[in-house]
Design an enzyme around this catalytic site. Structure first.
Site, PDB file in Angstrom:
ATOM      1  N   CYS A 115      -0.563  -4.630 -15.749  1.00  0.00           N
ATOM      2  CA  CYS A 115      -0.532  -2.857 -14.860  1.00  0.00           C
ATOM      3  C   CYS A 115      -0.112  -3.555 -13.115  1.00  0.00           C
ATOM      4  O   CYS A 115       0.018  -2.680 -12.887  1.00  0.00           O
ATOM      5  CB  CYS A 115      -2.555  -2.995 -14.827  1.00  0.00           C
ATOM      6  SG  CYS A 115      -3.279  -4.332 -14.095  1.00  0.00           S
ATOM      7  N   HIS A 143       0.567  -0.967  -0.322  1.00  0.00           N
ATOM      8  CA  HIS A 143      -0.110   0.024  -0.055  1.00  0.00           C
ATOM      9  C   HIS A 143       0.447   1.904  -0.166  1.00  0.00           C
ATOM     10  O   HIS A 143       1.017   2.198  -1.136  1.00  0.00           O
ATOM     11  CB  HIS A 143      -1.038   0.191   1.330  1.00  0.00           C
ATOM     12  CG  HIS A 143      -1.214   1.198   1.257  1.00  0.00           C
ATOM     13  ND1 HIS A 143      -1.023   2.406   1.959  1.00  0.00           N
ATOM     14  CD2 HIS A 143      -2.934   1.958   0.906  1.00  0.00           C
ATOM     15  CE1 HIS A 143      -2.694   3.017   2.017  1.00  0.00           C
ATOM     16  NE2 HIS A 143      -2.805   3.158   0.919  1.00  0.00           N
TER      17      HIS A 143
END
Ligand code: PEP
Ligand code: MG
Length: 759
Positions: free
Chosen positions: A707, A397
């Protein structure tokens, strides 16, 4: 002091904390000092106590709270029981009447039925100064006496929310000794609003800092927009610094429903300054009055409506540090070493954050240090000059969000929270993955290496392979757009959901599914609108349970031994169809609004039946999937190996999620810094899977893309272009380098084939 159960705010002051709690007393003090606080009244802590006593529920209530708060299930059950008791009890009639009378009088003053906010202001009997900030709930946009009375009861019940119970136990407060006053205050329909530090938040110098944005203050407080920023030298009343930000969204009150809604800022206001100079100086003046009143610098929430100023809240600034007299020494060698997750160099004071409740510690220019960041830390990550974590790899994150924010970051240092301490000056090199003690002279740190200054002004080479960009948080849209990318190859919606105030289930439980869908629509729309007509592939929910559990109302998330292999991706949506349906509703609405550039991408598929079922579900819920591009993420080796069977089900594109594909192919946890050296996106096995998929898809005319983080590596990009990939989606900071590599590789391929043709 007063004996009344319901009192006007101007009737109370700092000596009345036991009656109206800290927040109520502070508002009373401000009114006494003639500061422009919205009018209101307080339903006192004693009224709350009488409510408990007269209903005879005290014993049952407090004994139901004698539990092990570390057990999430038990805690949730205790909350349910306690709230049921409160909700089932009756507010004494005389108290109800006083609330009604005071609310009517407020309406009388305005000449119409007014919207009010009902805020909690808790107080402990033996420790009135204790802070319970943020533990209980606030109810906004309430209108009508019956609704106000109902909201007061809900506010009281929030004293027994899981978060509040947990907090009291951990802080050693007896439940029966904590009371709750409900402050009822007129809502301000702000045209502009923001926050102000009456003095500099880290040095305490007489420099006022103001942040301002359009609409209600929520967008600034929650960090949803980058606000305008002003620094004013109070001594000479001079505006020293003024940064006008690009403000894409605003929160305003819907006149019909009273709800706060998020809307795009009209084009002519996006880049316009929010505050006139006179308004800035007026705010500075108000800041001085409130600082004098309390004798300590204040952090103020303010608003302006019809040229009238309002101060909505004021709290002491607790972060001002005394200057240390230790000699500042630039360390010769790095104190910590980790992975350079987001390039750039920054120095500032370390601020250790253990959970979201401590985010206020991080002021502009500080370095956020945490074991690992979580989505609710994003507002502080935006203020931070750099980020350092103990844990994590290049796709954790902290790494993803820092790159999107253009904020230097070093992750996986293992012991940052052990070696660093609050207020320590450090220098972070996000390129090399190093953290130094002190303010290290960084020579030749080019402008382009500092936060948010990545520039994309060079002319863009034309490439046959599309070069797109990844987006996770709507706030990164402007930076993503600046890359001139050919579209968005991955829009992660879980980061948008994690940025909401509560868990999706909580919206559903409260009967607010429509509000949730609207939130989703408006966040996704920010991106699909900005990139229109370029394609934006929106990914359906891929939410690991451990991250969603931390949200309000997320206690029901299953506890899993290994969330990475668990209840996430499409397997979750196919089980929790109630939520999947809301996603589909959001997609339908976006299509209705004309966003034909939106494609839908399904994450973590491992069997073609999942793709088939997902498509059937979307179709059954009214989504015209024949008119929308549908694709899958290739993240599990199984999907790569039998890609032909997925193609047979029917799809328009695939995108390699190499973050997961690498971890699942190599059995290397992507977030585990202890084995980060084994994590290799270019491992021959990973490349072989990718190659197989590209060959099969090219045969079938299905578009291929990437991606995962590997797509941001120019070396990988080169190889993928050689293999014939259709597009590459990179991180914001990598788009330019990838595009150059793609252009060069395409040229080399052309030259090579021309030479071969010539013989
Ligand atoms: C991936 O797995 O490569 C990916 C892009 O998805 P996420 O990082 O969100 O798992
Ligand atoms: Mg993934």
């Amino acid at each position: 002091m007063t004996d009344d159960m319901v009192v006007w705010l101007e009737e109370v002051g700092k000596e009345d904390i036991a009656i109206v709690g800290g927040k109520g007393a502070s508002l009373g003090e401000m009114l006494r000092a003639e500061l422009p606080v919205p009018a209101g009244f307080a339903v006192t802590a004693q009224a709350f106590r009488r409510f408990i006593d007269e209903n005879g529920i005290g014993e049952e209530l407090f004994s139901s709270l004698e539990i092990n708060v570390d057990d999430a299930e038990t805690l949730k059950e205790a909350e349910r029981k306690a709230k049921k008791l409160i909700n089932g009890a009756k507010i004494p009639e005389d108290i109800e009447k006083s609330i009604r009378d005071k609310y009517r009088e407020l309406c009388g003053r305005k000449g119409e039925e007014v919207f009010v906010a009902v805020r909690s202001s808790a107080t402990a009997e033996d420790l009135p100064d204790a802070s319970f900030a943020g533990q209980q709930d606030t109810f906004l946009n309430i209108k009508g006496d019956a609704n106000v009375i109902e909201a007061v009861k809900k506010c009281w019940a929030s004293l027994y929310g899981a978060r509040a119970i947990y907090y009291r136990v951990k802080q050693g407060f007896e439940h029966s000794k904590v009371n709750l006053c409900a402050v009822v205050q007129m809502m301000v329909d702000a045209e502009k609003a923001g926050v102000m530090f009456s003095s500099h938040p880290s040095t305490g110098e007489p420099l006022t800092i103001i942040e301002a944005a359009w609409g209600l203050g929520e967008s600034v407080v929650s960090g949803a927009v980058s606000p305008d920023y002003y620094v004013i030298d109070r001594r000479i009343k001079k505006i020293q610094e003024r940064k006008i930000a690009s403000k894409n969204i605003q929160h305003i009150r819907d006149q019909k429903t009273g709800r706060t809604i998020e809307l795009p800022v009209p084009d002519d206001k996006k880049n316009a300054k929010v505050l006139e100079d006179e308004e800035i100086l007026k705010l500075v003046e108000l800041g001085e009055v409130v600082e004098d009143l309390y004798g300590i610098p204040q952090d103020v929430e303010w608003a302006i409506m019809d040229h009238e100023f309002f101060m909505l809240q004021s709290r002491p600034i607790t972060t001002i540090k005394k200057k240390k007299d230790t000699k500042e020494k630039a360390a010769m060698s790095a104190l910590l070493e980790g992975l350079g997750a987001s390039p750039g160099i920054a120095c500032g004071e370390a601020k250790l954050i253990s959970d979201a409740s401590e985010l206020g510690k991080v002021k502009d220019g500080d370095i956020l240090v945490a074991v690992m960041t979580t989505p609710d830390m994003v507002p502080a990550m935006k203020r931070a000059a750099a980020i350092v974590t103990d844990e994590g790899g290049m796709t954790c994150h902290a790494a993803i969000v820092s790159r999107e924010l253009g904020c230097p970051a070093v992750v996986g240092t293992r012991k940052a929270t052990e070696l660093l301490s609050d207020g320590m000056m450090i220098t972070v090199d996000g390129e090399k993955g190093l953290v130094f003690e002190g303010k290290k002279e960084v020579q030749a740190a080019p402008e382009s290496q500092t936060r948010a200054s990545v520039s994309f002004t060079k002319s863009k080479p034309l490439t046959a392979t599309e070069v797109k960009v990844n987006v996770s948080i709507p706030e990164a849209t402007a930076r993503a757009l600046e890359t001139q990318a050919d579209g968005v190859g991955l829009l992660r919606i879980e980061h948008m959901i994690l940025g909401l105030p509560k868990h999706p289930k909580q919206y559903i439980k409260e009967g607010n599914a429509d509000e949730y869908v609207n939130e989703l629509v408006s966040r996704i729309q920010t991106v699909v609108d900005a990139f229109y007509p370029k394609p934006v592939w929106v990914r359906t929910l891929d939410a690991p349970t451990d991250e969603f559990r931390a949200m309000e109302g997320g206690e029901g998330e299953p506890i899993e031994p290994n969330p990475m292999l668990g209840y996430r991706g499409i397997r979750r949506d196919l089980i929790d169809t109630e939520h999947f349906e809301l996603e589909v509703r959001a997609f339908r609405e976006l299509i209705k609004r004309g966003y034909s550039n939106m494609g839908i991408m399904i994450p973590l598929v491992q069997h073609p039946s999942e793709l088939r079922r997902a498509k059937e579900f979307m179709r059954s819920k009214g989504l015209d999937i024949d008119k929308t591009d549908i694709g899958i993420m290739v993240e599990i080796p199984a999907a790569a190996l039998i890609i032909d069977q997925f193609i047979a089900v029917g799809l328009d594109f695939v995108s390699f999620g190499t973050n997961d594909l690498t971890q699942y192919t190599l059995a290397v946890d992507r977030n585990n810094e202890h084995i980060a050296h084994l994590y290799n996106e270019m491992h021959p096995a990973v490349m072989k899977l990718i190659e197989h998929v590209i060959v099969e898809c090219n045969k079938a005319g299905v578009k291929t893309s990437i991606c995962g983080q590997a797509g941001s590596n120019p070396k990988v990009a080169k190889r993928l272009v050689e293999l014939g990939i259709t597009s590459i989606s990179a991180n914001i900071d990598a788009v330019e380098a990838v595009r150059e590599m793609v252009a060069r590789t395409e040229l080399q391929l052309l030259l090579k084939s021309a030479r071969e043709r010539r013989g």
